[in-house]
Design an enzyme around this catalytic site. Structure first.
Site, PDB file in Angstrom:
ATOM      1  CG  ASN A 142      -2.185  -0.751   0.883  1.00  0.00           C
ATOM      2  OD1 ASN A 142      -2.285  -1.644   0.065  1.00  0.00           O
ATOM      3  ND2 ASN A 142      -3.097  -0.845   1.832  1.00  0.00           N
ATOM      4  NE  ARG A 143       0.366   7.877  -3.272  1.00  0.00           N
ATOM      5  CZ  ARG A 143       1.109   7.808  -4.148  1.00  0.00           C
ATOM      6  NH1 ARG A 143       1.154   6.944  -5.141  1.00  0.00           N
ATOM      7  NH2 ARG A 143       1.681   9.130  -4.690  1.00  0.00           N
ATOM      8  CE  LYS A 144      -2.601   2.505   5.467  1.00  0.00           C
ATOM      9  NZ  LYS A 144      -3.672   2.821   6.217  1.00  0.00           N
ATOM     10  N   GLY A 145       2.284   2.700   3.017  1.00  0.00           N
ATOM     11  CA  GLY A 145       3.262   1.984   3.946  1.00  0.00           C
ATOM     12  C   GLY A 145       3.012   1.912   5.269  1.00  0.00           C
TER      13      GLY A 145
END
Length: 265
Positions: A142-145
Site C-alpha cells: 500500500n502507498r502509505k506503507g
C-alpha cells in the site's frame, strides 16, 4: 573483604561482553535475566504455580519466580515469570541466512530500475489461504506503507496488484500469469499449527506444477518468517519482523537486475 574490592570484582564480571557465551542482558552483563509468559491448561492455584516453576527449570532458568498469575477460566491459567537463563550461545559462530542488501531510498531504487531494466517491475501480492490479516501485505504494497516506509505503490517503477486476504494460492498464481508478473509476494500472519508452512509449500508446488516457478521471483513475509525458512521452503527470500517496503523493494530491484544480467551471458 572490603566493600571497594567486592565492587571492583563485581564490576569487571558484570561489564565484560563474552560473545562466545552470549546470554540475555537484564540488569547487568551476563546475568541471563529473562521474562517469559505462558498459559497452562490447569486451574490457577498452588499446583499451577508449581507446574510453571517446574517448566521454567526444565527450560534452563535458575532462581525462577512467578511474579504474576491469573485465572483465565476454571481450567486455564496465565503466568509471568522471571529467572536467569543458564544456557548461552556462541554468537561468533551462528550461521545466518539473511538478506544482505542494504535498503535504498525510494528515489534511488526507482532510478536503478529505470536505468538498468528500463521498465516497471510487476508485483502481485496477497495474504493467502485462511489468513484474514492484511497488515503485512498492506505494509509492503500500500502507498502509505508502515512506520514511515512508503509501500511499493508509491514507487514509479513498480506496477502492483494487492489481492488482499484469504486468497487461494490458485487465484494468486492465476493473477500473476494474467498480468505477466515478475514477483509474487505472500504474507502469512496466522501461524497456528504451522498452517503457514503448509500454505507456503503448496504455492511453491503449484508454481512448479504450472512450470512457472523459475520465471517468478517468489518472496514470503510475516512475523515468523526468516530468510532461512523461506529458502528452505523454496522461496527466493523471506522478510520478517523489522523489515519494511524499502528492504523488499531494494532486494527485488537488485535481484531482477542480477537475473537479467545472467540471461544475457
Amino acid at each position: 573483604m572490603s566493600g571497594s574490592w567486592y565492587k571492583q570484582q563485581s564490576s569487571a564480571a558484570e561489564t565484560a561482553l563474552d560473545l562466545q557465551h552470549l546470554k540475555p542482558y537484564g540488569d547487568t552483563m551476563n546475568d541471563g535475566k529473562v521474562q517469559l509468559s505462558f498459559t497452562l491448561p490447569v486451574a490457577d492455584d498452588e499446583k499451577g504455580v508449581a507446574a510453571a516453576l517446574a517448566l521454567a527449570g526444565q527450560m534452563g532458568l535458575s532462581n525462577a519466580s512467578v511474579v504474576h498469575h491469573k485465572r483465565l477460566d476454571s481450567s486455564f491459567s496465565f503466568y509471568i515469570l522471571y529467572g536467569s537463563l543458564l544456557h548461552s550461545v556462541d554468537y561468533s559462530k551462528l550461521p545466518v541466512a539473511a538478506v544482505s542488501e542494504k535498503a535504498m531510498p525510494l528515489a534511488a531504487t526507482d532510478a536503478l530500475i529505470r536505468s538498468e531494466l528500463g521498465r516497471k517491475i510487476v508485483v502481485v501480492g496477497a495474504s493467502t489461504g485462511s489468513d484474514a490479516h492484511t497488515v503485512g501485505i498492506d505494509a509492503i504494497i500500500n502507498r502509505k506503507g508502515f512506520a514511515g516506509h512508503y509501500g511499493l505503490e508509491r514507487y514509479e517503477m513498480f506496477e502492483t496488484y494487492n489481492l488482499g486476504s484469504q486468497v487461494a494460492n490458485e487465484e494468486l498464481l492465476q493473477k500473476a500469469l494474467q498480468v505477466a508478473a515478475d514477483v509474487l509476494l505472500v504474507s502469512q500472519t496466522v501461524t497456528q499449527k504451522e498452517v503457514h508452512i503448509r500454505n507456503l509449500t503448496e504455492l511453491i508446488e503449484l508454481s512448479e506444477a504450472e512450470g512457472v516457478r523459475e520465471q517468478l521471483l517468489m518472496i514470503c513475509g510475516g512475523a515468523r518468517i526468516t530468510s532461512e525458512l523461506a529458502k528452505e521452503l523454496g522461496y527466493d527470500a523471506g522478510f520478517g519482523a523489522g523489515k519494511y517496503a524499502d528492504d523488499v523493494a531494494t532486494f527485488i530491484a537488485k535481484e531482477m537486475i542480477r537475473r537479467q544480467a545472467l540471461r544475457r551471458t
